[in-house]
Enzyme design. Structure first.
Site, mmCIF file in Angstrom:
data_model
loop_
_atom_site.group_PDB
_atom_site.id
_atom_site.type_symbol
_atom_site.label_atom_id
_atom_site.label_comp_id
_atom_site.label_asym_id
_atom_site.label_seq_id
_atom_site.Cartn_x
_atom_site.Cartn_y
_atom_site.Cartn_z
ATOM 1 N N CYS A 1 18.975 11.972 50.445
ATOM 2 C CA CYS A 1 19.349 13.294 49.956
ATOM 3 C C CYS A 1 18.182 14.250 50.100
ATOM 4 O O CYS A 1 17.106 14.018 49.550
ATOM 5 C CB CYS A 1 19.790 13.268 48.509
ATOM 6 S SG CYS A 1 20.323 14.909 47.985
ATOM 7 N N THR A 43 32.714 17.885 54.405
ATOM 8 C CA THR A 43 32.931 19.305 54.177
ATOM 9 C C THR A 43 34.349 19.755 54.514
ATOM 10 O O THR A 43 34.874 20.685 53.898
ATOM 11 C CB THR A 43 31.885 20.092 55.005
ATOM 12 O OG1 THR A 43 30.586 19.682 54.563
ATOM 13 C CG2 THR A 43 32.005 21.588 54.826
#
Ligand SMILES: Cc1cc2nc3c(=O)[nH]c(=O)nc-3n(C[C@H](O)[C@H](O)[C@H](O)COP(=O)(O)OP(=O)(O)OC[C@H]3O[C@@H](n4cnc5c(N)ncnc54)[C@H](O)[C@@H]3O)c2cc1C
Ligand SMILES: Cc1cc2nc3c(=O)[nH]c(=O)nc-3n(C[C@H](O)[C@H](O)[C@H](O)COP(=O)(O)OP(=O)(O)OC[C@H]3O[C@@H](n4cnc5c(N)ncnc54)[C@H](O)[C@@H]3O)c2cc1C
Ligand SMILES: Cc1cc2nc3c(=O)[nH]c(=O)nc-3n(C[C@H](O)[C@H](O)[C@H](O)COP(=O)(O)O)c2cc1C
Ligand SMILES: Cc1cc2nc3c(=O)[nH]c(=O)nc-3n(C[C@H](O)[C@H](O)[C@H](O)COP(=O)(O)O)c2cc1C
Ligand code: FES
Ligand code: FES
Lengths: 282, 311, 311, 282
Positions: free
Chosen positions: B137, B273
């Site tokens: 991340c 997404t």
């Protein structure tokens, strides 16, 4: 499974109303049947990957069993692109989403406050619950007020509409919260059932302060950038007084004003591009 | 040209020991804990759900603004907001268990110990099919070591997690490295069963009028169709270099996009997404895969894995 | 809010000793040798032209297909086709010299010696303002050493080029690395005068029906608006880490995009892929910068460099 | 500086003509004044960043002093998007670019060959220089031939139109190059002044072979993916016999057939997405 929140919405009506405002009516029967005042829809303004994300817009009215109305202001490229679309075109739309305004007690006289382009959800609210309500409309100048047709609708639905502009070009000169404060003080200890507000964050913070001083229940409709609109991305968080964040799209967009941590998000940011900054062509 | 087959194509995948009824998964952080999409997707139809990253303790995440749209992509700096592993087990997992779909839990920590502790906590939990370890991340700075970009740290962390659980361990790799295959090899050497790639590219955007970063966190992770060519390339490189099965992701919106990853060498794909712009993207990808296989006479999805060639 | 100023803003930049009348340059490989854009742009208006990469000998480049469109971006694997430094000097440079604009020559080689030889060849040539050393083309595999992703190789190459010329040397860095600031530091240590970033991200796309790569070269460089967030982030990181002036590039289409780079720390910007979709993109960016400065009361472009702040 | 190659072209006419073909007439006075047969324009089908690149289209006719005509087939998402645009909308356009067909000797009888969707530049050519020309039109079946209105225009402008379809659904059954070969053989040693061909690469290669055998000058209009259209990106290269590459947009699109290295580029690649592979919405 029945897909009641996924729509291919056909544009029925699309007209400019006042400076940079547009009114759009979309055919989307399931959304029209379900939407409540304060809820919003996510609208994709193009089927291509740029712009990518859907844009959130509050529902301003249910026009018929099968269509709903939105009002939007050109704020950047997404809304600019939207404004170029014609009736007959179809748009991907999801929703309605979010928690709407709580229903005011029957027969009560709520107070509504709309700043800048924050009027659409209150229009819907007024039509449903506004018979005895007072609305306070504020803007920088008369051009930034909601379009005349909208003010007319408000007048039809509400008991009274109070207007303030910062430059005095329409209504009282000054900010709308001063007008509201004067009104509340003039009630001689009587307090309204609740205040319902939608508009720029600083205005909401001020309204929230006035309500808290007078112990009036107050509900604010918040804005934050959104990706999914349905609670999955955690992108639309607002800081809350109890620590941490809540999602505008899921726990909001309407919050009890006392929940919000007003200090933690600067609201000055610039939106879409001005003419000279965008892709030009001869 | 290609003869059509009559039988339904076989979409099932055995991914590192996890039985998937089809190769379509949801990318961590883009599908919540499944429930958020219940109005749009029958979870029974999906190969699996990879849930939003879970840590030992609850994380409140980054201050807003947390997202910004970019050309064919978006930046996010959520800061891994999540309710922590206990709440996940009591409030989120029970919902997911109601469905016939694999549940892969994405985990992360702020320290070596945190990671291992959450892996231990999930070991043997009924309804959990595997762990996806997020060592990549870009929005987490705390902890000092950046596991996703330091080979030795990655190897040690993954080895420890491997020992802490009997579940299949999938290492989720960062694309923000010079050579992703080295990290894939480190994961293999650490005993991982599979790989996930790619996580987001580190990016930034600036509000030029206010002269401020668009995200409160300054930088964020770039995802969406914009990054797909980078993701396909990395999957292709990694599949050639390391024999572990791969979950490919990065900008998948359509079945065609998913097929790029599969042909490049991914055994399964994750839709990220795209869920935001089309809440039924996973189902549409799945249906498109089936149609494609039928049209092209492909009997089993495995027959397509890694099958790109100069032709 | 911000008072408007009456005087024309000062757009001039002294970039590593190269006098630019404004910060708007053309990115190598996207503007040919200037002449190609003569129908669209008066070259006198530009800060400078960075020409297509030049090597010692002519290069025929890669077989077609060489390009492929991707979401908000494109992949290219041109293979650095160019006529070689001699033809450049006799046939391309004379045209460019007719204009009042800086000419920066982008150079590359397939070996250490090639690079140094072409740098030597350009040293002292009238009309050449500086060298931009491409150590980062993702499409060149020959030579064995990948200068753009190996710190030591980069340092040695740039040091040798530094010795081979009195011209300002600008190192063009690859974004395909874990930490671009390390390469920036190597360039500084090697005596470079400036930095250019970013080159393209390595990407790939697959024709799923034919199961073939879209580019004959399999992989190619991703450019265009899709990569802008990555580029802005790298410029910001590098500007904080190394005091060298930076030419920022990667997806600039509008003045707003250019300003992102300048606020992130770039002293000049280069317009690349945008030239393809709007042949007057450079001029539009320039005019937008001027208008922005006037509106915001910014006297000199230098006042904006690196001025992003939490606000 | 006067910008004669940069246009904001207004759509004047936009109509479907036959299966997946569209005719579009664009107002762009400078382009209309400058375009020559064989040249092309670069058209952006959207002002957003996706799709990013402009698409090349051969000019098929100059309609008036101020407007030109294109014919296009829906080949992928760019052309699909284009087909949804309405008259009145404006598109960024650059060009005309490239080297057109060489002008045939006055009074000569050139031979034209168009395969599949390769007819547009030859339509322009026919109108200018076609009075004595023979055209050979080939397609897989009659649906893939140019639209009837186009065939009519060809018939009006040319001496003769020969048609071949692979399935025999119109004209002679077989490939167009067989028909051409038969025609050339039937000329009894007389050779046409030149052959002008546009169509799929394998057809062009075959025509090139026939011409070489008979020593007829032959000009082929080539296609390659393009980014800039003006010679800067080196993206549109075709391999040439002398080694290395030439740019379709600059040295072409029309080349002498003998120049081209026919073997080096496989032409099978799939274009845009079929329905089931693209972004869906309910
Ligand atoms: C719950 C909710 C209800 C809304 N209702 C209305 C309405 O009824 N009428 C109306 O005119 N506007 C409304 N807005 C604001 C509207 O969503 C934005 O003006 C719009 O998204 C701007 O998009 P753009 O592409 O034009 O601007 P850009 O600046 O190009 O947008 C760039 C990005 O920022 C996001 N963004 C920009 N401004 C906002 C904002 N204020 N809120 C959320 N995201 C933003 C966009 O979605 C996009 O992702 C509402 C916002 C929210 C959150
Ligand atoms: C000089 C020239 C003249 C042309 N004239 C015509 C014409 O008059 N009528 C017509 O219908 N078509 C013509 N074409 C082909 C036309 O440009 C393509 O069909 C079109 O670009 C496809 O775009 P798309 O977005 O629909 O397809 P997609 O498959 O989505 O395209 C993806 C990418 O590939 C490129 N591409 C795909 N096919 C081609 C191709 N054959 N040639 C070049 N680039 C391609 C696109 O430009 C885009 O960059 C011409 C091509 C060239 C090079
Ligand atoms: C809003 C958001 C939140 C994300 N959260 C996580 C996360 O918690 N853990 C993780 O490993 N990846 C996370 N990701 C990365 C995605 O799982 C995925 O790797 C990446 O977005 C690329 O895929 P996409 O382009 O399809 O979105 C997140 C991505 C987005 C956009
Ligand atoms: C077609 C093409 C050719 C390029 N050729 C070169 C080159 O020869 N040398 C070089 O250093 N960079 C080259 N580049 C990289 C660009 O100069 C630039 O760094 C990159 O494209 C990012 O900027 P953009 O997104 O604005 O295009 C090329 C890029 C493209 C698209
Ligand atoms: S917009 Fe995604 S959680 Fe609210
Ligand atoms: S399209 Fe760029 S050189 Fe031909």
């Amino acid at each position: 499974m029945p897909l009641t929140k996924l729509h291919k919405a056909t544009i029925l009506v699309h007209t400019p109303v006042g400076k940079e405002y547009y009114r759009i009516v979309l055919r989307a029967p399931e959304a029209a049947a379900a939407a409540l005042p304060g809820q919003f829809v996510m609208l994709r303004v193009s089927e291509t990957m740029d712009p990518l994300l859907a844009r959130p817009f509050g529902v301003s009215s249910i026009i018929s069993k099968s269509s709903l109305e939105l009002y939007y202001r050109i704020a950047g490229r997404g809304t600019a692109l939207l404004s170029s679309l014609e009736p007959g075109q179809r748009l991907s739309m999801h929703g309605p989403f979010g928690k709407g305004f709580p229903v005011p007690p029957k027969g009560s006289a709520p107070v509504l406050v709309a700043g800048g382009s924050g009027f659409p959800p209150l229009l819907f609210f007024s039509h449903r619950f506004g018979a005895r309500a007072h609305l306070f409309l504020g803007a920088r100048n008369k051009e930034c007020l909601p379009p005349p047709a909208v003010i007319k609708k408000f007048k039809d639905d509400l008991e009274k509409v109070h207007i303030a502009t910062e430059d005095g070009s329409r209504g009282t000169r000054g900010v709308v919260t001063d007008l509201l404060a004067a009104y509340l003080s003039g009630l001689d200890g009587k307090v309204p059932a609740a205040i319902y507000a939608c508009g720029p964050r600083p205005m909401l913070a001020a309204v929230s302060g006035l309500a808290a001083e007078r112990s009036v229940p107050c509900y604010v409709s918040m804005e934050e950038r959104m990706a999914c609109g349905l609670g999955a991305c955690m992108g639309c968080s607002v800081g809350v007084k109890t620590g941490g964040y809540k999602r505008v799209c899921k726990e909001g967009p309407v919050f009890e004003a006392g929940e919000i941590e007003w200090g933690c998000r600067e609201s000055n940011e610039s939106k879409g591009s001005e003419e000279f900054l965008t892709l030009k062509t001869p | 040209m290609i003869s059509k087959i009559k039988t339904k194509p076989d979409l099932s995948v055995d991914f590192a020991g996890i039985k998937l009824k089809n190769p379509v998964l949801t990318a961590s952080g883009t599908f919540g804990y499944g429930e958020e999409y219940a109005d749009f997707v029958d979870l029974n139809t999906l190969g699996g759900v990879i849930v939003k990253g879970i840590s030992l303790r609850p994380i409140t995440g980054n201050p807003p603004p947390r997202i910004w749209e970019t050309p064919s992509g978006m930046l996010n700096a959520i800061g891994l907001e999540n309710p922590g592993v206990d709440v996940f087990l009591t409030e989120k997992l029970p919902y997911l268990r109601k469905f016939d779909t694999a549940v892969i839990v994405n985990i992360f920590g702020y320290s070596f110990e945190d990671y291992v502790a959450v892996a231990e906590r999930l070991d043997g939990v009924p309804g959990v099919s595997g762990l996806e370890v997020n060592i990549s991340c870009p929005n987490v700075k705390a902890g000092g070591i950046v596991f996703g970009t330091d080979l030795k740290a990655a190897f040690e962390l993954l080895s420890a997690i491997r020992k802490a659980t009997k579940l299949p361990v999938i290492a989720k790799l960062s694309p923000n490295v010079t050579d992703i295959t080295e990290f894939a090899k480190a994961a293999r050497d650490a005993g991982c069963d599979g790989l996930s790639l790619i996580n987001t590219l580190l990016g930034m955007s600036i509000d030029v009028r206010c002269r401020k970063p668009r995200l409160a966190n300054w930088t964020g992770g770039l995802s969406g169709p914009a990054i797909r060519p980078v993701a396909v390339r990395m999957v292709w490189q990694t599949a050639k270099a390391v024999p572990l099965p791969i979950i490919g992701m990065g900008g998948i919106v359509t079945a065609e996009d998913a097929l790029e990853f599969i042909l490049a060498g991914a055994s399964a794909v994750a839709v990220g997404t795209a869920n935001f712009i089309n809440p039924r993207a996973t189902v549409d990808v799945l249906e498109g895969l089936e149609t494609f296989m039928t049209e092209q006479g492909v009997g089993a999805i495995g027959d397509l894995v890694g099958k790109v060639s100069a032709g």
